[in-house]
Write a protein that holds these residues in place. Structure first.
Motif: not given
Length: 108
Positions: A13-20, A78-86
């Motif tokens: 669902x969030x492919x660009x949010x993971x380093x692996x 993430x650009x901020x510490x509040x970038x939360x994946x939902x």
């Protein structure tokens, strides 16, 4: 296995949010079940201490998986510490992980 499958579902669902990559997750599962590393030995710290003495030259799975080809090239930090994946959790959003469950099958 269930936790890694959950990570994969969120990664889809969030492919660009993971380093692996998906291959990295599969390698973690293989490393867990195969026993070719000492990373997942034992069920508690006491067991691990005993087993470390038995396998002093054990190889860390994380060292084995430190390869550039297992890194996601589309990863965006993430650009901020509040970038939360939902993630979407409805059954329609859950996918069958054929890359894992059918990888040894002639069906794919």
């Amino acid at each position: 296995l269930q936790f890694i499958d959950c990570v994969w579902q969120i990664q889809q669902q969030f492919p660009s949010s993971f380093e692996f990559t998906e291959q990295y997750l599969i390698a973690v599962i293989d490393g867990f079940y195969s026993g070719w590393s000492t990373t997942f030995l034992g069920d508690c710290e006491r067991d691990r201490d005993v087993l470390r003495h038995r396998f002093p030259d054990g190889v860390s799975l994380w060292d084995l998986l430190d390869h550039e080809e297992l890194r996601n090239t589309s990863y965006v930090p993430p650009t901020t510490k509040v970038d939360v994946l939902t993630p979407k959790v409805a059954m329609q959003a859950i996918k069958f992980w054929s890359g894992l469950y059918l990888r040894n099958s002639s069906v794919c």
